[in-house]
Design a protein around this motif. Sequence first.
Motif, mmCIF file in Angstrom:
data_model
loop_
_atom_site.group_PDB
_atom_site.id
_atom_site.type_symbol
_atom_site.label_atom_id
_atom_site.label_comp_id
_atom_site.label_asym_id
_atom_site.label_seq_id
_atom_site.Cartn_x
_atom_site.Cartn_y
_atom_site.Cartn_z
ATOM 1 N N THR A 36 1.017 -1.249 0.272
ATOM 2 C CA THR A 36 0.036 0.115 -0.340
ATOM 3 C C THR A 36 1.037 0.995 -0.246
ATOM 4 O OG1 THR A 36 -1.195 -1.043 1.407
ATOM 5 C CG2 THR A 36 -2.031 1.460 0.958
ATOM 6 N N GLU A 47 -3.319 10.436 -10.465
ATOM 7 C CA GLU A 47 -4.294 8.972 -9.666
ATOM 8 C C GLU A 47 -4.956 8.435 -10.950
ATOM 9 O OE1 GLU A 47 -7.100 11.419 -7.230
ATOM 10 O OE2 GLU A 47 -5.733 11.768 -5.965
ATOM 11 N N CYS A 60 2.146 7.579 -6.794
ATOM 12 C CA CYS A 60 1.362 7.961 -7.484
ATOM 13 C C CYS A 60 2.033 9.208 -6.787
ATOM 14 C CB CYS A 60 -0.007 7.865 -5.908
ATOM 15 S SG CYS A 60 -1.845 8.812 -6.881
ATOM 16 N N ASP A 61 2.023 9.587 -5.006
ATOM 17 C CA ASP A 61 3.062 11.219 -4.848
ATOM 18 C C ASP A 61 3.904 11.146 -5.647
ATOM 19 O OD1 ASP A 61 1.085 10.083 -3.383
ATOM 20 O OD2 ASP A 61 2.793 10.264 -1.307
ATOM 21 N N LEU A 98 -5.078 2.048 -3.012
ATOM 22 C CA LEU A 98 -5.297 3.448 -3.337
ATOM 23 C C LEU A 98 -5.700 4.523 -1.927
ATOM 24 C CD1 LEU A 98 -6.028 3.006 -6.391
ATOM 25 C CD2 LEU A 98 -3.759 4.536 -6.389
ATOM 26 N N ARG A 154 1.039 4.075 -3.032
ATOM 27 C CA ARG A 154 0.536 5.483 -2.951
ATOM 28 C C ARG A 154 2.609 6.238 -3.024
ATOM 29 N NH1 ARG A 154 -2.911 4.660 2.405
ATOM 30 N NH2 ARG A 154 -4.457 2.905 1.599
#
Lengths: 216, 109
Positions: free
Chosen positions: A94, A161, A101-102, A183, A98
């Motif tokens: 996880t 995203e 994504c960042d 997410l 993330r």
Amino acid sequence: MAIPHLPQDEDGVARDDPTPHAPSDQEIIQRVVQGDIEAFEILVKLHRSLVFGVVARHVPRESIEDVAQEVMVRAYQSLAGFSGRSSFRQWLRTIAVRSCCDYWRDRQRHREIPLSTLTEDHQTWVDQLLTTQSREAFHHLVERTEAKEILDYALERIAPEDRLVLSLVHVEGLPVKEAAELLGWSVIKTKVKAHRARREMRKIIVKLIGERWSTS
Amino acid sequence: MKARNDRIEKLEDAFKAIHGREGTVSISPDWDARVMRAVRWQARQAVGKLFDFEVLSNLVWRFAGATCLVALLLTAYSMVFDPGMPTEVARAFFEDPLAMDLASFLEAV
């Protein structure tokens, strides 16, 4: 009666079990939380393949190591909050998703490198792919550098995203529920975002295919 | 229309196949060491932050609400159960309690 040969340690004491007791993730986490920072290295060594496996799918090659490092540092910072409800690996996964994504959000915010453009070679690749009939030729085309460049070209034009959810749901084929957990979104939001992202990708593909293909 | 959709799906399949190849990568031999250096640095930062002004001010603001509530409850309690208190409170506001204490101290000496 023959005495079976047992492995011996440095003191010459025979051991039944040659493999020493490997501490569980939970035990190591406990040690780190109590202040034994060096124990975190065991977790790094145990789970780095998992982290690289996730990160390598979502960020460019030159940034993989940095993002993977960021994942491990974030994991260390949040370790005290790890509840143990899911496995450590799932939790780490996880964080990895993330962080990717960042990475894209950050890159989009501080965009210095212009968006890539396509050349005649890329257009030729698209034409070849669309005309090929055999699986072998298809796989051969997919192996080529242009293939990756075209995928990057398409993904660059999708919001951070959206590109993550698109990769997880439509490309990797994860169930929506699992993607939502990774997410940190609700199932509904994930479904909607995945649908929109796919629509965006299809628009880009239509442009890639070009006029001469879309009319026939 | 069907031919167009077939082409789109073919490109989508190609993208899936390309993405599938991305999972393997070699890890630099010093990567673990770099991670541990960053982790140790984080740990040092965390210790330093205990005395950080920002952290302390956050701590003050976190308990500010509760502290005000306790002060109000205590004031209300003393006003209800000690009839002499309002006068004392008023004096504390309008007079200089420090000077008063010093005067009584000097008197006592």
